[in-house]
Design an enzyme around this catalytic site. Structure first.
Site, PDB file in Angstrom:
ATOM      1  N   HIS A 156       0.838  -1.200   0.000  1.00  0.00           N
ATOM      2  CA  HIS A 156       0.000   0.000   0.000  1.00  0.00           C
ATOM      3  C   HIS A 156       0.874   1.252   0.000  1.00  0.00           C
ATOM      4  CE1 HIS A 156      -3.256  -2.773   1.169  1.00  0.00           C
ATOM      5  NE2 HIS A 156      -4.073  -1.830   0.740  1.00  0.00           N
ATOM      6  N   LYS A 160      -0.562   4.816   4.573  1.00  0.00           N
ATOM      7  CA  LYS A 160      -1.416   3.871   5.294  1.00  0.00           C
ATOM      8  C   LYS A 160      -0.852   3.625   6.688  1.00  0.00           C
ATOM      9  CE  LYS A 160      -3.864  -0.529   4.794  1.00  0.00           C
ATOM     10  NZ  LYS A 160      -5.165   0.113   5.119  1.00  0.00           N
TER      11      LYS A 160
END
Length: 269
Positions: A156, A160
């Site tokens: 990600h 995040k």
């Protein structure tokens, strides 16, 4: 056509704006409320201003103002904020679509309790493709239950805040459930140094964070002489928004209850 009056939590953030844009483009769906945290620069601004077509819905920090007239709240924020919204929505009969990740057991229990008062779709990933992938993983785990080591790799963007991702954990839960294991006891989240031979009963996780990666997930079933990889890669957060709107439509005739995207997509059973 059924009309859907929806409010968005985290309206000033990246996912909030994508949800607002999806609502503006969807027939029969209306943005009637927008929330963000007190002190955010967007408070008091028109929620659709970034689209160049203000709609008269202002972003509020006060729940009563931000949720006035809303039948649904879509929430992709943080656990503490979502739980505050949850309490209000349960008390006022507002249905929720929760895509927030990182809840502890107490948070998940609070969601389950609130679902006795209002209808909730709670899923770590609203993407239709991801949820189809979960079904494929269930089938794969049944066929590859012996002789295959299972590793879950996820990537990600740099912003995040939780790891592994909620989607990766959900993948692990699905696989562990099929295999009759408890993910809490069989998951391995990091390896370093002299770890010894791999325990075949474990499910491994590897996490990558960097750049603007929207979300990549791969489950590796590694056997002797072959390996099977099941992957899903997201190139746009719009897939999550479209799934969330599909979840809202699913809840139209549900007065209460806790559901997930497998229910929404009729993938159970």
């Amino acid at each position: 056509m059924t009309e859907f009056n929806i409010a968005i939590a985290g309206a000033g953030g990246r996912m909030g704006r994508i949800l607002i844009e999806a609502i503006e483009d969807a027939p029969g769906v209306h943005l009637v409320g927008a929330l963000d945290v007190a002190g955010a620069a967007c408070i008091g601004q028109d929620a659709a201003l970034f689209l160049g077509k203000p709609g008269g819905v202002m972003i509020e920090s006060d729940l009563a103002k931000g949720l006035a007239g809303a039948a649904y709240l879509i929430d992709f924020t943080r656990p503490d904020g979502t739980l505050r919204h949850l309490e209000y929505c349960a008390a006022h009969g507002i249905k929720m679509i929760i895509g927030t990740t990182g809840f502890d057991d107490a948070g998940k229990a609070a969601i389950a309790a609130a679902a006795q008062k209002t209808a909730i779709v709670f899923a770590p990933n609203m993407s239709v493709g991801v949820n189809l992938t979960l079904k494929l993983l269930e089938l794969a785990a049944k066929s590859l239950s012996e002789g295959y080591d299972i590793e879950i790799i996820e990537a990600h963007h740099r912003h995040k805040v939780d790891a592994p991702s909620g989607t990766a954990l959900k993948m692990g839960e699905v696989i562990a459930g099929v295999l009759g294991r408890d993910l809490k006891t069989c998951a391995v989240y990091g390896r370093e140094g002299v770890t010894g031979a791999r325990d075949p009963s474990t499910i491994g996780f590897a996490t990558i964070r960097g750049g603007d990666i929207v979300g990549d997930h791969t489950v590796l079933f590694a056997g002797i002489g072959e390996r099977i990889e099941i992957s899903h890669k997201s190139s746009s957060r719009a897939t999550y928004a479209h799934g969330a709107l599909r979840a809202a439509r699913f809840l139209a005739d549900k007065p209460s209850g806790l559901f997930d995207m497998q229910d929404v997509l009729s993938l159970k059973g």
